[in-house]
Enzyme design. Structure first.
Site, PDB file in Angstrom:
ATOM      1  N   TYR A 173       0.819  -1.220   0.000  1.00 40.59           N
ATOM      2  CA  TYR A 173       0.000   0.000   0.000  1.00 40.59           C
ATOM      3  C   TYR A 173       0.851   1.268   0.000  1.00 40.59           C
ATOM      4  O   TYR A 173       0.442   2.287  -0.568  1.00 40.59           O
ATOM      5  CB  TYR A 173      -1.039  -0.030   1.134  1.00 40.59           C
ATOM      6  CG  TYR A 173      -2.105  -1.063   0.818  1.00 40.59           C
ATOM      7  CD1 TYR A 173      -3.026  -0.824  -0.199  1.00 40.59           C
ATOM      8  CD2 TYR A 173      -2.127  -2.304   1.454  1.00 40.59           C
ATOM      9  CE1 TYR A 173      -3.951  -1.780  -0.562  1.00 40.59           C
ATOM     10  CE2 TYR A 173      -3.064  -3.268   1.106  1.00 40.59           C
ATOM     11  CZ  TYR A 173      -3.974  -3.002   0.100  1.00 40.59           C
ATOM     12  OH  TYR A 173      -4.887  -3.952  -0.277  1.00 40.59           O
TER      13      TYR A 173
ATOM     14  N   ARG B  14       1.478   1.942  -3.564  1.00 42.86           N
ATOM     15  CA  ARG B  14       0.270   2.527  -4.197  1.00 42.86           C
ATOM     16  C   ARG B  14       0.159   4.014  -3.811  1.00 42.86           C
ATOM     17  O   ARG B  14      -0.186   4.853  -4.604  1.00 42.86           O
ATOM     18  CB  ARG B  14      -1.024   1.826  -3.742  1.00 42.86           C
ATOM     19  CG  ARG B  14      -1.057   0.315  -3.811  1.00 42.86           C
ATOM     20  CD  ARG B  14      -1.525  -0.164  -5.179  1.00 42.86           C
ATOM     21  NE  ARG B  14      -0.460  -0.064  -6.165  1.00 42.86           N
ATOM     22  CZ  ARG B  14       0.637  -0.839  -6.201  1.00 42.86           C
ATOM     23  NH1 ARG B  14       0.846  -1.776  -5.304  1.00 42.86           N
ATOM     24  NH2 ARG B  14       1.551  -0.670  -7.131  1.00 42.86           N
TER      25      ARG B  14
ATOM     26  N   GLN C  64     -15.353   2.334  -6.136  1.00 40.65           N
ATOM     27  CA  GLN C  64     -14.664   1.157  -5.596  1.00 40.65           C
ATOM     28  C   GLN C  64     -13.175   1.450  -5.461  1.00 40.65           C
ATOM     29  O   GLN C  64     -12.425   0.656  -4.925  1.00 40.65           O
ATOM     30  CB  GLN C  64     -14.856  -0.042  -6.537  1.00 40.65           C
ATOM     31  CG  GLN C  64     -16.292  -0.459  -6.711  1.00 40.65           C
ATOM     32  CD  GLN C  64     -16.457  -1.418  -7.882  1.00 40.65           C
ATOM     33  OE1 GLN C  64     -16.221  -2.610  -7.761  1.00 40.65           O
ATOM     34  NE2 GLN C  64     -16.841  -0.893  -9.034  1.00 40.65           N
TER      35      GLN C  64
ATOM     36  N   VAL D 160      -9.615   3.103  -4.341  1.00 40.54           N
ATOM     37  CA  VAL D 160      -9.022   3.558  -3.087  1.00 40.54           C
ATOM     38  C   VAL D 160      -8.115   4.774  -3.322  1.00 40.54           C
ATOM     39  O   VAL D 160      -7.551   5.322  -2.390  1.00 40.54           O
ATOM     40  CB  VAL D 160      -8.262   2.408  -2.376  1.00 40.54           C
ATOM     41  CG1 VAL D 160      -9.232   1.309  -1.975  1.00 40.54           C
ATOM     42  CG2 VAL D 160      -7.137   1.845  -3.233  1.00 40.54           C
ATOM     43  N   ASP D 161      -8.005   5.197  -4.586  1.00 47.95           N
ATOM     44  CA  ASP D 161      -7.200   6.391  -4.862  1.00 47.95           C
ATOM     45  C   ASP D 161      -7.988   7.653  -4.463  1.00 47.95           C
ATOM     46  O   ASP D 161      -9.163   7.577  -4.084  1.00 47.95           O
ATOM     47  CB  ASP D 161      -6.762   6.430  -6.343  1.00 47.95           C
ATOM     48  CG  ASP D 161      -7.933   6.618  -7.308  1.00 47.95           C
ATOM     49  OD1 ASP D 161      -8.751   7.536  -7.101  1.00 47.95           O
ATOM     50  OD2 ASP D 161      -8.025   5.850  -8.296  1.00 47.95           O
TER      51      ASP D 161
ATOM     52  N   HIS E 129     -14.536   0.570  -0.933  1.00 48.03           N
ATOM     53  CA  HIS E 129     -13.454  -0.360  -0.597  1.00 48.03           C
ATOM     54  C   HIS E 129     -12.337   0.289   0.212  1.00 48.03           C
ATOM     55  O   HIS E 129     -11.241  -0.254   0.299  1.00 48.03           O
ATOM     56  CB  HIS E 129     -12.895  -0.999  -1.881  1.00 48.03           C
ATOM     57  CG  HIS E 129     -13.883  -1.918  -2.543  1.00 48.03           C
ATOM     58  ND1 HIS E 129     -13.807  -2.289  -3.865  1.00 48.03           N
ATOM     59  CD2 HIS E 129     -14.978  -2.536  -2.038  1.00 48.03           C
ATOM     60  CE1 HIS E 129     -14.823  -3.096  -4.147  1.00 48.03           C
ATOM     61  NE2 HIS E 129     -15.545  -3.253  -3.060  1.00 48.03           N
TER      62      HIS E 129
ATOM     63  N   GLY F 140     -15.978   2.191 -15.882  1.00 50.09           N
ATOM     64  CA  GLY F 140     -14.697   1.519 -15.692  1.00 50.09           C
ATOM     65  C   GLY F 140     -14.658   0.477 -14.595  1.00 50.09           C
ATOM     66  O   GLY F 140     -13.738   0.476 -13.776  1.00 50.09           O
ATOM     67  N   THR F 141     -15.641  -0.391 -14.618  1.00 50.20           N
ATOM     68  CA  THR F 141     -15.592  -1.494 -13.650  1.00 50.20           C
ATOM     69  C   THR F 141     -16.018  -2.784 -14.338  1.00 50.20           C
ATOM     70  O   THR F 141     -16.939  -2.773 -15.160  1.00 50.20           O
ATOM     71  CB  THR F 141     -16.466  -1.236 -12.397  1.00 50.20           C
ATOM     72  OG1 THR F 141     -16.511  -2.427 -11.612  1.00 50.20           O
ATOM     73  CG2 THR F 141     -17.879  -0.800 -12.742  1.00 50.20           C
ATOM     74  N   SER F 142     -15.340  -3.870 -13.977  1.00 52.83           N
ATOM     75  CA  SER F 142     -15.674  -5.165 -14.581  1.00 52.83           C
ATOM     76  C   SER F 142     -16.927  -5.761 -13.946  1.00 52.83           C
ATOM     77  O   SER F 142     -17.446  -6.761 -14.428  1.00 52.83           O
ATOM     78  CB  SER F 142     -14.494  -6.129 -14.419  1.00 52.83           C
ATOM     79  OG  SER F 142     -14.158  -6.236 -13.041  1.00 52.83           O
TER      80      SER F 142
HETATM   81  P1  OAD Z   1     -11.177  -4.248 -12.769  1.00 52.26           P
HETATM   82  O1  OAD Z   1      -9.713  -4.253 -13.025  1.00 52.26           O
HETATM   83  O2  OAD Z   1     -11.828  -5.535 -12.414  1.00 52.26           O
HETATM   84  O3  OAD Z   1     -11.928  -3.689 -14.073  1.00 52.26           O
HETATM   85  C1  OAD Z   1     -11.492  -2.523 -14.684  1.00 52.26           C
HETATM   86  C2  OAD Z   1     -12.490  -2.133 -15.769  1.00 52.26           C
HETATM   87  O4  OAD Z   1     -12.065  -0.900 -16.318  1.00 52.26           O
HETATM   88  C3  OAD Z   1     -12.576  -3.140 -16.905  1.00 52.26           C
HETATM   89  O5  OAD Z   1     -13.952  -3.400 -17.209  1.00 52.26           O
HETATM   90  C4  OAD Z   1     -11.895  -2.404 -18.074  1.00 52.26           C
HETATM   91  O6  OAD Z   1     -12.468  -2.724 -19.336  1.00 52.26           O
HETATM   92  C5  OAD Z   1     -12.177  -0.965 -17.710  1.00 52.26           C
HETATM   93  N1  OAD Z   1     -11.229   0.022 -18.269  1.00 52.26           N
HETATM   94  C6  OAD Z   1      -9.921  -0.114 -18.551  1.00 52.26           C
HETATM   95  N2  OAD Z   1      -9.419   1.053 -19.018  1.00 52.26           N
HETATM   96  C7  OAD Z   1     -10.444   1.956 -18.993  1.00 52.26           C
HETATM   97  C8  OAD Z   1     -10.574   3.334 -19.340  1.00 52.26           C
HETATM   98  N3  OAD Z   1      -9.545   4.056 -19.775  1.00 52.26           N
HETATM   99  N4  OAD Z   1     -11.778   3.918 -19.184  1.00 52.26           N
HETATM  100  C9  OAD Z   1     -12.840   3.214 -18.715  1.00 52.26           C
HETATM  101  N5  OAD Z   1     -12.784   1.921 -18.390  1.00 52.26           N
HETATM  102  C10 OAD Z   1     -11.593   1.298 -18.531  1.00 52.26           C
HETATM  103  O7  OAD Z   1     -11.456  -3.116 -11.678  1.00 52.26           O
HETATM  104  P2  OAD Z   1     -12.740  -2.907 -10.755  1.00 52.26           P
HETATM  105  O8  OAD Z   1     -13.982  -3.361 -11.423  1.00 52.26           O
HETATM  106  O9  OAD Z   1     -12.682  -1.518 -10.242  1.00 52.26           O
HETATM  107  O10 OAD Z   1     -11.151  -4.220  -4.705  1.00 52.26           O
HETATM  108  O11 OAD Z   1     -12.416  -3.891  -9.567  1.00 52.26           O
HETATM  109  C11 OAD Z   1     -13.276  -3.997  -8.474  1.00 52.26           C
HETATM  110  C12 OAD Z   1     -12.497  -4.284  -7.221  1.00 52.26           C
HETATM  111  O12 OAD Z   1     -11.636  -5.390  -7.451  1.00 52.26           O
HETATM  112  C13 OAD Z   1     -11.534  -3.181  -6.805  1.00 52.26           C
HETATM  113  O13 OAD Z   1     -12.162  -2.148  -6.070  1.00 52.26           O
HETATM  114  C14 OAD Z   1     -10.550  -3.908  -5.962  1.00 52.26           C
HETATM  115  C15 OAD Z   1     -10.349  -5.118  -6.819  1.00 52.26           C
HETATM  116  O14 OAD Z   1      -9.964  -6.278  -6.182  1.00 52.26           O
HETATM  117  C16 OAD Z   1     -10.421  -4.169  -3.570  1.00 52.26           C
HETATM  118  O15 OAD Z   1      -9.243  -3.892  -3.553  1.00 52.26           O
HETATM  119  C17 OAD Z   1     -11.212  -4.484  -2.346  1.00 52.26           C
END
Ligand code: OAD
Length: 232
Positions: free
Chosen positions: A53, A56, A86, A88-89, A104, A172-174
């Site tokens: 961390y 980060r 979600q 942490v930045d 998170h 931007g979340t999976s």
């Molecule tokens: P992920 O890494 O799972 O997903 C990132 C998403 O961002 C994907 O769907 C990419 O297609 C998309 N992406 C990439 N570049 C992008 C851009 N320039 N603009 C928009 N989208 C883009 O990340 P999260 O879904 O945030 O938890 O992950 C969820 C949680 O998993 C996080 O909060 C973290 C992690 O483990 C903890 O640390 C508790």
């Protein structure tokens, strides 16, 4: 003003230079997740977790919000904006957003292990912690991060916010990490949902979802126009 709720993930910060978690070369490809982001990992090797961390945090020193963060802030002029992130930045903070829920946790905060309600905000440049760092009561501190397997204390707040939204924007979340991903199911029936992500997950079970398969900065530029034209 209409309630405009954002649910953001790592992708909103990608264009600021922060790695996502699951894209190729994402953080979890380079670090064993259960070593650095689980309660067991922390018990086994707190030094490693603090080091992870700290790295980060150091990355945040020179990291600026991008246009997507800035547009979210600008939309406060026309909407009642709440951002559930979600991430942490601190890029939504650096953009000036007023209402942010960090589901998170936050990199820039630590908390007492013995008294979890005691949280402390780190101030630049003294942002590094170690396994023997204590607070003013002499209690050892840990990162203020929700580790895998831990409860998400702000989840019910986030649920209420989503249930009250007039418009939901996902960026931007999976949508693979629960319970955060489940939030999108709790909008009122008929609430418009927009999902900006170059590779969005399929959420076909949701009515009223519009995919904007673009990066966050381009997608938000486009969406801000749509929102101002059709939803003010
Ligand atoms: P992920 O890494 O799972 O997903 C990132 C998403 O961002 C994907 O769907 C990419 O297609 C998309 N992406 C990439 N570049 C992008 C851009 N320039 N603009 C928009 N989208 C883009 O990340 P999260 O879904 O945030 O938890 O992950 C969820 C949680 O998993 C996080 O909060 C973290 C992690 O483990 C903890 O640390 C508790």
């Amino acid at each position: 003003m209409k309630k405009l709720v954002f649910l953001t993930g790592a992708g909103v910060s990608q264009e600021s230079g922060i790695s996502t978690f699951r894209d190729s070369d994402g953080l979890w490809e380079n670090y064993p997740v259960m070593d650095v982001a689980s309660a067991d990992g922390f018990k086994r090797n707190p030094e490693l977790v603090h080091h992870f961390y700290n790295e980060r945090r150091k990355q945040l020193i020179d990291t600026r919000p991008n246009k997507a963060h800035l547009i979210i802030k600008e939309l406060e002029q026309d909407f009642d904006v709440i951002t559930i992130t979600q991430n942490v930045d601190d890029l939504h903070e650096k953009a000036g957003s007023n209402n942010i829920i960090h589901l998170h946790g936050e990199l820039m905060k630590v908390r007492s292990i013995a008294h979890p309600e005691r949280t402390y905000t780190l101030e630049y440049p003294n942002i590094e912690t170690c396994a023997t760092t204590v607070d003013k009561y002499g209690d050892i501190i840990r990162p203020h991060i929700v580790f895998f397997g831990e409860d998400v204390p702000l989840y019910t707040d986030a649920l209420d916010i989503v249930a009250d939204a007039d418009i939901l924007v996902i960026i931007g979340t999976s949508l693979v990490v629960y319970p955060a991903a489940a939030l999108v199911n709790f909008t009122k029936k008929g609430t418009p949902i927009f999902y900006i992500d170059p590779k969005p997950s399929t959420v076909s079970y949701l009515d009223n979802i519009t995919y904007i398969a673009k990066k966050a900065t381009e997608g938000m530029t486009e969406l801000a126009e749509i929102l101002r034209k059709n939803y003010i």
